[in-house]
Design a protein around this motif. Sequence first.
Motif, PDB file in Angstrom:
ATOM      1  N   LEU A   1       0.777  49.438  56.294  1.00 35.28           N
ATOM      2  CA  LEU A   1       0.230  49.883  54.845  1.00 35.28           C
ATOM      3  C   LEU A   1       1.026  49.074  53.684  1.00 35.28           C
ATOM      4  CD1 LEU A   1       0.570  53.736  55.618  1.00 35.28           C
ATOM      5  CD2 LEU A   1      -1.584  52.648  55.202  1.00 35.28           C
ATOM      6  N   GLU A   2       0.028  48.461  52.950  1.00 32.27           N
ATOM      7  CA  GLU A   2       0.755  47.796  51.733  1.00 32.27           C
ATOM      8  C   GLU A   2       0.857  48.437  50.536  1.00 32.27           C
ATOM      9  OE1 GLU A   2       0.898  43.208  50.000  1.00 32.27           O
ATOM     10  OE2 GLU A   2      -0.978  43.641  51.371  1.00 32.27           O
ATOM     11  N   PRO A   3       2.035  48.906  50.125  1.00 29.91           N
ATOM     12  CA  PRO A   3       2.073  49.445  48.504  1.00 29.91           C
ATOM     13  C   PRO A   3       1.641  48.322  47.828  1.00 29.91           C
ATOM     14  CG  PRO A   3       4.395  49.360  49.644  1.00 29.91           C
ATOM     15  CD  PRO A   3       3.349  48.939  50.825  1.00 29.91           C
ATOM     16  N   MET A   4       1.030  48.753  46.756  1.00 26.71           N
ATOM     17  CA  MET A   4       0.660  47.585  45.808  1.00 26.71           C
ATOM     18  C   MET A   4       1.500  48.084  44.332  1.00 26.71           C
ATOM     19  SD  MET A   4      -3.065  46.418  46.637  1.00 26.71           S
ATOM     20  CE  MET A   4      -2.646  44.521  46.331  1.00 26.71           C
ATOM     21  N   HIS A   5       1.829  46.822  43.488  1.00 31.69           N
ATOM     22  CA  HIS A   5       2.263  47.147  42.018  1.00 31.69           C
ATOM     23  C   HIS A   5       1.231  48.178  41.412  1.00 31.69           C
ATOM     24  CE1 HIS A   5       3.442  46.450  37.942  1.00 31.69           C
ATOM     25  NE2 HIS A   5       4.557  45.896  38.449  1.00 31.69           N
ATOM     26  N   PRO A   6       1.793  49.123  40.436  1.00 35.52           N
ATOM     27  CA  PRO A   6       0.779  50.014  39.866  1.00 35.52           C
ATOM     28  C   PRO A   6      -0.299  49.417  39.048  1.00 35.52           C
ATOM     29  CG  PRO A   6       2.977  50.759  39.932  1.00 35.52           C
ATOM     30  CD  PRO A   6       3.360  49.453  40.316  1.00 35.52           C
TER      31      PRO A   6
ATOM     32  N   GLY B   1      -5.176  49.395  45.189  1.00 37.18           N
ATOM     33  CA  GLY B   1      -4.282  50.159  46.051  1.00 37.18           C
ATOM     34  C   GLY B   1      -3.627  51.391  45.459  1.00 37.18           C
ATOM     35  N   VAL B   2      -4.169  52.421  45.732  1.00 33.59           N
ATOM     36  CA  VAL B   2      -3.488  53.652  45.502  1.00 33.59           C
ATOM     37  C   VAL B   2      -2.078  54.118  45.592  1.00 33.59           C
ATOM     38  CG1 VAL B   2      -5.835  54.789  44.781  1.00 33.59           C
ATOM     39  CG2 VAL B   2      -5.029  55.213  47.276  1.00 33.59           C
ATOM     40  N   LEU B   3      -1.664  53.311  46.790  1.00 30.87           N
ATOM     41  CA  LEU B   3      -0.342  53.497  47.253  1.00 30.87           C
ATOM     42  C   LEU B   3       0.451  52.653  46.392  1.00 30.87           C
ATOM     43  CD1 LEU B   3      -0.493  53.518  50.915  1.00 30.87           C
ATOM     44  CD2 LEU B   3      -0.464  55.577  49.545  1.00 30.87           C
ATOM     45  N   SER B   4       1.476  53.138  45.475  1.00 28.52           N
ATOM     46  CA  SER B   4       2.288  52.366  44.607  1.00 28.52           C
ATOM     47  C   SER B   4       3.551  51.869  45.035  1.00 28.52           C
ATOM     48  CB  SER B   4       2.031  52.613  43.089  1.00 28.52           C
ATOM     49  OG  SER B   4       0.585  52.801  42.689  1.00 28.52           O
ATOM     50  N   THR B   5       4.178  52.629  45.785  1.00 35.52           N
ATOM     51  CA  THR B   5       5.659  52.686  46.048  1.00 35.52           C
ATOM     52  C   THR B   5       5.874  52.407  47.588  1.00 35.52           C
ATOM     53  OG1 THR B   5       6.200  54.991  46.273  1.00 35.52           O
ATOM     54  CG2 THR B   5       6.242  53.831  44.030  1.00 35.52           C
ATOM     55  N   LEU B   6       6.936  51.839  48.017  1.00 31.88           N
ATOM     56  CA  LEU B   6       7.147  51.743  49.444  1.00 31.88           C
ATOM     57  C   LEU B   6       7.500  53.060  49.985  1.00 31.88           C
ATOM     58  CD1 LEU B   6       7.707  50.176  51.892  1.00 31.88           C
ATOM     59  CD2 LEU B   6      10.198  49.818  51.140  1.00 31.88           C
TER      60      LEU B   6
ATOM     61  N   HIS C   1       5.106  43.133  44.736  1.00 29.83           N
ATOM     62  CA  HIS C   1       4.528  44.668  44.713  1.00 29.83           C
ATOM     63  C   HIS C   1       5.701  45.631  44.631  1.00 29.83           C
ATOM     64  CE1 HIS C   1       0.299  43.570  44.856  1.00 29.83           C
ATOM     65  NE2 HIS C   1       0.322  42.927  46.242  1.00 29.83           N
ATOM     66  N   VAL C   2       6.750  45.226  45.028  1.00 34.74           N
ATOM     67  CA  VAL C   2       7.782  46.110  45.001  1.00 34.74           C
ATOM     68  C   VAL C   2       9.162  45.880  44.464  1.00 34.74           C
ATOM     69  CG1 VAL C   2       7.032  47.109  47.371  1.00 34.74           C
ATOM     70  CG2 VAL C   2       8.948  45.291  47.268  1.00 34.74           C
ATOM     71  N   TRP C   3       9.063  44.785  44.116  1.00 31.93           N
ATOM     72  CA  TRP C   3      10.543  44.312  43.397  1.00 31.93           C
ATOM     73  C   TRP C   3      11.071  45.168  42.135  1.00 31.93           C
ATOM     74  CZ3 TRP C   3      11.800  42.264  38.518  1.00 31.93           C
ATOM     75  CH2 TRP C   3      10.605  42.159  37.467  1.00 31.93           C
ATOM     76  N   TRP C   4       9.883  45.507  41.494  1.00 38.71           N
ATOM     77  CA  TRP C   4      10.396  46.358  40.443  1.00 38.71           C
ATOM     78  C   TRP C   4      10.792  47.959  40.598  1.00 38.71           C
ATOM     79  CZ3 TRP C   4       7.863  51.331  39.905  1.00 38.71           C
ATOM     80  CH2 TRP C   4       6.853  51.551  40.732  1.00 38.71           C
ATOM     81  N   ASP C   5      10.844  48.266  41.603  1.00 40.65           N
ATOM     82  CA  ASP C   5      10.797  49.819  41.984  1.00 40.65           C
ATOM     83  C   ASP C   5      12.369  50.007  41.965  1.00 40.65           C
ATOM     84  OD1 ASP C   5      10.968  52.294  43.235  1.00 40.65           O
ATOM     85  OD2 ASP C   5       9.805  51.847  44.818  1.00 40.65           O
ATOM     86  N   PRO C   6      12.875  51.028  41.169  1.00 43.10           N
ATOM     87  CA  PRO C   6      13.999  51.510  40.941  1.00 43.10           C
ATOM     88  C   PRO C   6      14.799  52.063  42.129  1.00 43.10           C
ATOM     89  CG  PRO C   6      12.845  52.874  39.643  1.00 43.10           C
ATOM     90  CD  PRO C   6      12.104  51.722  40.199  1.00 43.10           C
ATOM     91  N   ASP C   7      14.056  52.570  43.118  1.00 43.50           N
ATOM     92  CA  ASP C   7      14.019  53.379  44.310  1.00 43.50           C
ATOM     93  C   ASP C   7      14.272  52.122  45.749  1.00 43.50           C
ATOM     94  OD1 ASP C   7      14.730  55.643  42.948  1.00 43.50           O
ATOM     95  OD2 ASP C   7      12.740  56.344  43.014  1.00 43.50           O
TER      96      ASP C   7
END
Length: 271
Positions: free
Chosen positions: A137-142, A149-154, A177-183
């Motif tokens: 499953l690939e989360p994608m940038h919002p 991709g409706v999955l936006s975070t890991l 897609h994930v670098w920005w995520d604070p979590d």
Amino acid sequence: MIRLSLNQKTVNRWSLAEAVEGCARAGIESIGIWREPLAAVGTARGAKLVRDAGLRVSSVCRGGFFTMPEGLARTAAIDDNRRAIDDAALLEAACLVLVVGGLPAGSTDLPSARRRVADALQELAPYARERRVRLALEPMHPVYCADRGVLSTLAQALDLAEQFDPDVVGVAVDTFHVWWDPDLDAALQRAAGRIACFQLADWITPLPADTLHARGMPGDGHIDFRRIRSLVDATGYTGDIEVEIFNLGLWARPGDETVDLVARRFAEHVA
């Protein structure tokens, strides 16, 4: 450097045979294969090309796009995903990457679209298990939530993946897609044993209007690749590391020149 994999999209004008030959010339031991150029030669022929060159297949791209309501279109999408699983099995790929899809045309019902992703996994996971294919499953940038991709975070991807055996459903971690995520740090710790694919592309600014082709080569933008790689390594992931770049300017360059640049940037910013 032995973990470097060339994703076909980075040399988008090359056929599968050309990409395989380009990897061999450059000493790259792994390739991420897209289904469209694979279909042009046939899966059996493509698998032979890869085997004869001594390459690994780090991923097959892509499955997914199954967020539409029940009906003929959804049935066709599920059937196409089964064919994608068959492709991945014949190629002995490390995984099949799932880009799950965005909102159906005219819809604003995001929760329902996300529920249909879970429903699709319930349908596809037994088929993947039988064929020994791992779904990623690939989360994608919002910015891609509405159309791709409706999955936006890991964390969202893990919520779904954790309902299945990790050998059947894992996650794809793409820096773009994930670098920005604070979590992200906590999500990567949680992802131990679940990472099926690790892909690299840089976030560049100003962001082009055509966001689909907005990825940069490592070192062109704002992502700390070594830090994210260290976090991924700490999960126990030892698989290939793909460079996957959607960029029209890069695609216009000669393929061998691009492959050389990939290897140099990987050494400078990742290895």
